[in-house]
Design an enzyme around this catalytic site. Structure first.
Site, short mmCIF file in Angstrom:
data_model
loop_
_atom_site.label_atom_id
_atom_site.label_comp_id
_atom_site.label_asym_id
_atom_site.label_seq_id
_atom_site.Cartn_x
_atom_site.Cartn_y
_atom_site.Cartn_z
N ASP A 11 -3.51 10.16 -6.46
CA ASP A 11 -4.89 10.48 -5.93
C ASP A 11 -4.67 10.50 -4.44
O ASP A 11 -3.27 10.50 -3.92
CB ASP A 11 -5.95 9.49 -6.10
CG ASP A 11 -5.90 8.17 -5.51
OD1 ASP A 11 -4.72 7.83 -4.82
OD2 ASP A 11 -6.53 7.35 -5.81
N HIS A 12 -5.32 10.65 -3.60
CA HIS A 12 -5.24 10.86 -2.10
C HIS A 12 -4.56 9.74 -1.36
O HIS A 12 -3.77 9.81 -0.75
CB HIS A 12 -6.61 10.92 -1.28
CG HIS A 12 -7.66 9.99 -1.67
ND1 HIS A 12 -8.36 9.88 -2.91
CD2 HIS A 12 -8.01 8.93 -0.94
CE1 HIS A 12 -8.95 8.88 -2.92
NE2 HIS A 12 -8.98 8.15 -1.90
N CYS A 68 -1.44 5.81 -6.79
CA CYS A 68 -2.49 5.77 -5.88
C CYS A 68 -2.43 4.78 -4.82
O CYS A 68 -1.35 4.72 -4.57
CB CYS A 68 -3.87 5.46 -7.00
SG CYS A 68 -3.64 3.55 -7.76
N THR A 70 -3.12 1.58 -4.65
CA THR A 70 -2.34 0.21 -5.07
C THR A 70 -1.61 0.55 -6.37
O THR A 70 -0.84 -0.33 -6.74
CB THR A 70 -3.60 -0.74 -5.63
OG1 THR A 70 -4.26 -0.11 -6.67
CG2 THR A 70 -4.40 -1.03 -4.39
N GLY A 71 -1.61 1.25 -7.14
CA GLY A 71 -1.05 1.66 -8.30
C GLY A 71 -1.97 0.88 -9.68
O GLY A 71 -1.65 1.18 -10.80
N GLY A 73 -5.53 1.09 -10.16
CA GLY A 73 -6.55 1.99 -10.58
C GLY A 73 -5.78 3.02 -11.67
O GLY A 73 -6.22 3.13 -12.70
N HIS A 101 12.26 -3.79 -22.09
CA HIS A 101 11.34 -4.56 -22.80
C HIS A 101 10.08 -3.86 -23.48
O HIS A 101 9.67 -4.11 -24.47
CB HIS A 101 11.16 -6.05 -22.42
CG HIS A 101 12.58 -6.88 -22.30
ND1 HIS A 101 12.54 -8.10 -21.81
CD2 HIS A 101 13.67 -6.39 -22.21
CE1 HIS A 101 13.78 -8.49 -21.46
NE2 HIS A 101 14.50 -7.62 -22.07
N ASN A 102 9.60 -3.29 -22.57
CA ASN A 102 8.18 -2.69 -22.78
C ASN A 102 8.09 -1.48 -22.90
O ASN A 102 7.09 -0.74 -23.46
CB ASN A 102 7.33 -3.09 -21.55
CG ASN A 102 7.35 -4.34 -21.07
OD1 ASN A 102 7.72 -4.73 -19.87
ND2 ASN A 102 7.01 -5.53 -22.03
N ARG A 135 14.02 -6.57 -31.21
CA ARG A 135 12.68 -7.75 -31.19
C ARG A 135 11.71 -7.33 -30.28
O ARG A 135 10.56 -7.46 -30.41
CB ARG A 135 13.28 -9.16 -30.55
CG ARG A 135 13.69 -9.14 -29.32
CD ARG A 135 14.10 -10.50 -28.63
NE ARG A 135 14.45 -10.55 -27.38
CZ ARG A 135 15.47 -10.27 -26.79
NH1 ARG A 135 16.50 -9.37 -27.43
NH2 ARG A 135 15.68 -10.42 -25.57
N HIS A 136 12.18 -6.48 -29.20
CA HIS A 136 11.01 -5.75 -28.32
C HIS A 136 10.14 -4.64 -29.04
O HIS A 136 9.05 -4.64 -28.64
CB HIS A 136 11.57 -5.08 -27.18
CG HIS A 136 12.54 -6.13 -26.58
ND1 HIS A 136 12.00 -7.28 -25.82
CD2 HIS A 136 13.78 -6.16 -26.13
CE1 HIS A 136 13.15 -7.86 -25.21
NE2 HIS A 136 14.15 -7.29 -25.42
C1 RB5 Z 1 -8.76 5.08 -3.24
O1 RB5 Z 1 -9.15 4.65 -1.90
C2 RB5 Z 1 -8.07 3.81 -3.83
O2 RB5 Z 1 -9.21 3.22 -4.55
C3 RB5 Z 1 -7.06 4.29 -5.10
O3 RB5 Z 1 -5.98 5.01 -4.53
C4 RB5 Z 1 -6.56 3.19 -5.89
O4 RB5 Z 1 -5.98 2.19 -4.92
C5 RB5 Z 1 -7.18 2.69 -6.88
O5 RB5 Z 1 -6.89 1.78 -7.62
#
Ligand code: RB5
Length: 144
Positions: A11-12, A68, A70-71, A73, A101-102, A135-136
């Site tokens: 995303d942005h 995104c 934070t990664g 969402g 493992h995952n 096992r994984h």
């Molecule tokens: C966008 O502002 C922000 O919410 C998105 O990039 C992300 O961090 C969501 O988890």
């Protein structure tokens, strides 16, 4: 590196880091499709997460990378799709073990959280690490 077809999206909040990752994929010769977004304009991460996730579960692509702010969402949205094991990773140890493992099939990164060089190390390790099975695999089967 195993020959992989990667689906990538952002995303942005992840746009600038996604562009860096694409430069890396080009440099190392990894095949990919960019599912967007293609500008810094505000967009909705669940739409991109769903498109990339469906491309993985349909076997059109081997693995995915979603970026995104934070990664978080992206990983929440991707994990809604059956068959997706998306992980939000901020260190190289987790990058390695999420594969070993995952058997993570989508890597999520936070463009506003980690620096570009760390992110590229994480991507490099994540792409190069195989699933150990054994096992994984038994544990992953318990998800079904
Ligand atoms: C966008 O502002 C922000 O919410 C998105 O990039 C992300 O961090 C969501 O988890």
């Amino acid at each position: 590196m195993e020959k992989l077809k990667i689906a990538i999206g952002c995303d942005h909040g992840g746009y600038l880091l996604k562009e860096k990752i694409i430069q890396y994929l080009d440099a190392v010769g990894v095949e990919y499709k960019d599912f967007g977004t293609y500008t810094k304009e505000s967009t909705d991460y669940p739409v991109i997460a769903k498109a990339v996730s469906k491309a993985i579960v349909s076997h059109e692509f081997d693995r995915g990378i979603l970026v995104c702010g934070t990664g978080l969402g992206m990983s929440i949205a991707a994990n809604k799709i059956k068959g997706i094991r998306a992980v939000c990773v901020e260190n190289t140890y987790s990058a390695r073990v999420s594969r070993a493992h995952n058997n993570a099939n989508i890597l999520c990164l936070g463009g506003r959280v980690i620096g570009d060089y760390l992110a590229l190390d994480i991507v490099d390790i994540w792409l190069k690490t195989g699933f150990e099975g054994g096992r994984h695999k038994l544990r992953l089967d318990m998800f079904e």
